[in-house]
Design a protein around this motif. Sequence first.
Motif, PDB file in Angstrom:
ATOM      1  N   SER A  88      33.435  59.736 -12.015  1.00  0.00           N
ATOM      2  CA  SER A  88      34.491  58.725 -12.110  1.00  0.00           C
ATOM      3  C   SER A  88      34.803  58.437 -13.574  1.00  0.00           C
ATOM      4  CB  SER A  88      34.248  57.737 -11.102  1.00  0.00           C
ATOM      5  OG  SER A  88      35.254  56.719 -11.402  1.00  0.00           O
ATOM      6  N   THR A  89      33.763  58.140 -14.099  1.00  0.00           N
ATOM      7  CA  THR A  89      33.747  57.695 -15.675  1.00  0.00           C
ATOM      8  C   THR A  89      34.149  58.863 -16.310  1.00  0.00           C
ATOM      9  OG1 THR A  89      32.216  56.024 -15.384  1.00  0.00           O
ATOM     10  CG2 THR A  89      32.549  56.993 -17.650  1.00  0.00           C
ATOM     11  N   GLN A 144      37.978  59.359 -16.306  1.00  0.00           N
ATOM     12  CA  GLN A 144      38.597  58.431 -16.873  1.00  0.00           C
ATOM     13  C   GLN A 144      38.648  58.689 -18.493  1.00  0.00           C
ATOM     14  OE1 GLN A 144      40.056  55.504 -15.450  1.00  0.00           O
ATOM     15  NE2 GLN A 144      41.130  55.660 -17.455  1.00  0.00           N
ATOM     16  N   LYS A 145      37.521  59.202 -19.007  1.00  0.00           N
ATOM     17  CA  LYS A 145      37.439  59.275 -20.352  1.00  0.00           C
ATOM     18  C   LYS A 145      38.384  60.620 -20.695  1.00  0.00           C
ATOM     19  CE  LYS A 145      32.796  57.889 -21.508  1.00  0.00           C
ATOM     20  NZ  LYS A 145      31.243  58.277 -21.514  1.00  0.00           N
ATOM     21  N   ASP A 157      41.767  59.047 -20.808  1.00  0.00           N
ATOM     22  CA  ASP A 157      41.940  58.148 -21.898  1.00  0.00           C
ATOM     23  C   ASP A 157      42.045  58.959 -23.122  1.00  0.00           C
ATOM     24  OD1 ASP A 157      41.932  56.094 -20.275  1.00  0.00           O
ATOM     25  OD2 ASP A 157      39.773  55.537 -20.549  1.00  0.00           O
ATOM     26  N   CYS A 174      39.088  58.178  -8.578  1.00  0.00           N
ATOM     27  CA  CYS A 174      39.893  57.911  -9.501  1.00  0.00           C
ATOM     28  C   CYS A 174      41.211  57.063  -8.753  1.00  0.00           C
ATOM     29  CB  CYS A 174      40.509  59.120 -10.490  1.00  0.00           C
ATOM     30  SG  CYS A 174      41.629  59.984  -9.335  1.00  0.00           S
ATOM     31  N   SER A 175      42.132  56.535  -9.690  1.00  0.00           N
ATOM     32  CA  SER A 175      43.207  55.881  -8.987  1.00  0.00           C
ATOM     33  C   SER A 175      44.332  56.926  -8.446  1.00  0.00           C
ATOM     34  CB  SER A 175      44.046  54.982  -9.940  1.00  0.00           C
ATOM     35  OG  SER A 175      45.015  54.827  -9.809  1.00  0.00           O
ATOM     36  N   MET A 230      46.865  58.312 -10.838  1.00  0.00           N
ATOM     37  CA  MET A 230      46.537  59.540 -11.815  1.00  0.00           C
ATOM     38  C   MET A 230      47.274  61.002 -11.121  1.00  0.00           C
ATOM     39  SD  MET A 230      42.813  59.274 -13.195  1.00  0.00           S
ATOM     40  CE  MET A 230      42.237  57.916 -14.318  1.00  0.00           C
TER      41      MET A 230
END
Length: 427
Positions: free
Chosen positions: A207-208, A211-212, A215, A256-257, A260
């Motif tokens: 998950s992270t 996101q990375k 981002d 994730c959301s 996305m």
Amino acid sequence: MSNIVVFGSQWGDEGKGKIVDMLAQEVAAIVRFQGGNNAGHTLVVAGEKCVLHLIPSGILHPGKVCLIGNGVVLDPEVFLREVDSLAKKGVDVSPERLMISKKTHIILSYHRALDVAREGKLSGGAKIGTTGRGIGPCYEDKMHRCGIRAADLADPELLRDKIARAIEEKNVLFKNLYGAEEMDPEAVYQELLPIAERIRPYLADVSTAIQKAVDGGGTVLFEGAQGTQLDIDHGTYPFVTSSTTVSGNAASGSGCSPRMLERIIAIVKAYTTRVGGGPFPSELFDATGDYLQEKGGEFGATTGRKRRCGWLDMVVLRESVRLNGPTELAVTKLDVLSGLKELKICVAYEYKGQQVDYPPQEQNGMAFVTPVYETMPGWDEDITNVTSFAALPENARKYLVRMEELSGVPIGLVSVGPDRKQTFTRR
């Protein structure tokens, strides 16, 4: 560039792996978000065939991060076999670019044994057509809250305890219901320890990682398995897989959301195929069905089973559009239709005296429908070297345009052969 979801719009085997492989050139990370090694994605690069069951199809592109999400059930032995096979071909399969979510559930030997025992007890039309890979029993343990998660492989005592508790109940079934040999939890644990040691470096917070990537300005490609009509909720139940195959699960199955998920691509085979049991309204039992099977090389990438073949079913595709909200279609295996004098498209069903545009919602309702066909002229030309929509034969173009009209979704990609290079954009 928008994040991308790739999903199967029919009963799977639409050619998702090839499209993912092609799109992977443009993204930073590729995530597999559901299913297990009951799916096989076949890639052909420079004439060399590669079949992947667990590792995302983008692994063949250097520098791309490949992630296995929490919605997947992972057989660690199959994963390691794929890792070793790719490594022998010079592919980088290091933990720096290949990661498994710590929340991913693990398939063990007792899941496979239970799967085979259950299917073996069924007879005739009651058989689901499961691959026997332990997918369903593993998802059951997940819902029963007794499953083994990937993170557990790093905690030997917790792992031993969870295996013992899981097998205790299953041994009752093996002995008293299926007449099968009981399993020794300590033997299963000891067998798993060296495998766990090799898997541990690949464990990550997927998950992270997603996101990375976002981002950092990168694009993420979410790769689904199977197809919409095999979805546990929306497919031809009970002849379905054990996971949620629709595009909305890309968020839940990877961590994730839903915001996305922007570009959603429905992979559509130019005709329809199905592996295993269950209703298939447009199935062909004649020479045309044999022609599609032989020319299309329709054998399951995972099991090698012969695929059932039929005409393009727009009722099924219309349902996929409703459930998945695709922004575009990617049509595969258009070349297989070359040589047929006429083509048929199932545009509706007759069901209980009425014409319907969507599949019946009752269990096994699709076994009692009669397809309503529209006929179009075929083409003889070999299109395997065509590189643009305009260069296709007129009747091939008309077939694709009709597909757009009936689905209400534009075609973005067209594939005319198995190789990576045999795909072009519609617009």
